[in-house]
Scaffold this active site. Structure first.
Site: not given
Ligand code: ATR
Length: 277
Positions: A66, A102
């Site tokens: 990420k 997210d």
């Protein structure tokens, strides 16, 4: 030829993403393939280039890439930049653009649960990537204050600096003094297989939670959720966030689409029943 999508990570054994995206595509009547691409750390930039050459139109990015993926993209969306992590890539001719869904997934879950962060005091347990997404959503939603409680104070301070928050560790619990909090549980404590593990949060603090949002989705009912539900506070489980961040990726790949609530509920239910074995 079906459009190609997928997820990159290492290892990828337990990813629910292929199942989830295939179900969304099925209900939306889209011809697409969604594959798990397990990429070895030393091959990351080479393999990303290969996937781009093969016209893979969208990718989800998971552990451990990420942050590392930031070196392999041609541009980054504002929200991903502020969170400092990318979990979704979208194809452009120049390369992949990086996004973070997210935060958007969290927003959708909060909306579905009827929880507003506006003018509310927010408490974030943990200071990793998921905590940054929670802090981002809280700040753009106009919350009144953000408190970050983390085992390692230095990490809480780093996050707090970026989001105008207050930082605490477990030795200063008595300074967490607002009468009511909306709480994001973003640590890995209570995750399978150590499902009975609990953060050292006293009952007196739980009693001040007006809502508890859990990011862990395995198990479905964590020790944190059980403790929050005893107080009668609202709860959002990790599954809701998982399904909604996938949905948010799809909306980046297909901005023209609206995914009806009925399909979202079907995918959610099927994911809830998914067997991890
Ligand atoms: P993610 O990016 O998924 O949020 P992470 O960056 O590994 O994951 O963050 C995990 C969080 O869980 C951290 O806040 C970590 O606390 P530290 O910063 O002190 O490491 C927290 N965490 C993990 N195990 C913990 C434990 N046993 N007790 C308290 N906090 C814990």
């Amino acid at each position: 030829m079906p459009e190609k999508y997928g997820i990159i990570g290492y290892p990828l054994m337990h990813s629910l993403s292929p199942f989830m995206h295939n179900r969304y595509a099925y209900y939306m009547g889209q011809k697409e393939s969604y594959e798990a691409f397990e990429i070895l750390p030393e091959r990351l930039s080479e393999d990303i280039k290969k996937l781009h050459d093969e016209s893979v139109l969208g990718l989800n990015v998971t552990i451990p890439y990420k942050q590392k993926i930031l070196n392999c993209i041609c541009d980054i969306d504002e929200c991903a930049k502020k969170i400092g992590a990318v979990n979704t890539l979208k194809y452009t001719d120049a390369g992949y653009v990086g996004y973070n869904t997210d935060a958007e997934g969290l927003k959708l879950s909060l909306m579905e649960a009827g929880i507003s962060l506006k003018d509310k005091d927010v408490l974030i347990l943990g200071a990793g990537g998921a905590a940054r997404a929670a802090a981002y959503v809280s700040s753009v939603s106009g919350c009144s204050s953000i408190s970050v409680l983390n085992r390692t104070l230095e990490k809480a301070i780093l996050l707090a600096e970026d989001f105008e928050a207050d930082a605490f560790d477990y030795s200063s619990l008595n300074k967490i003094s607002k009468p009511e909090y909306i709480v994001f549980q973003t640590t890995s404590v209570g995750m399978y297989p150590d499902v009975n593990a609990m953060l050292p949060v006293p009952e007196s603090l739980y009693s001040r939670f007006s809502a508890g949002i859990e990011v862990i989705y395995n198990p479905k009912e964590t020790a944190f959720i059980n403790s929050v539900s005893k107080t009668g506070a609202k709860i959002i489980n990790g599954f809701s966030m998982l399904v909604n961040q996938a949905l948010a990726s799809r909306l980046i790949w297909h901005p023209e689409q609206t995914i009806p609530g009925e399909i979202r509920r079907k995918v959610y239910n099927e994911c809830s029943d998914y067997s991890w074995s």
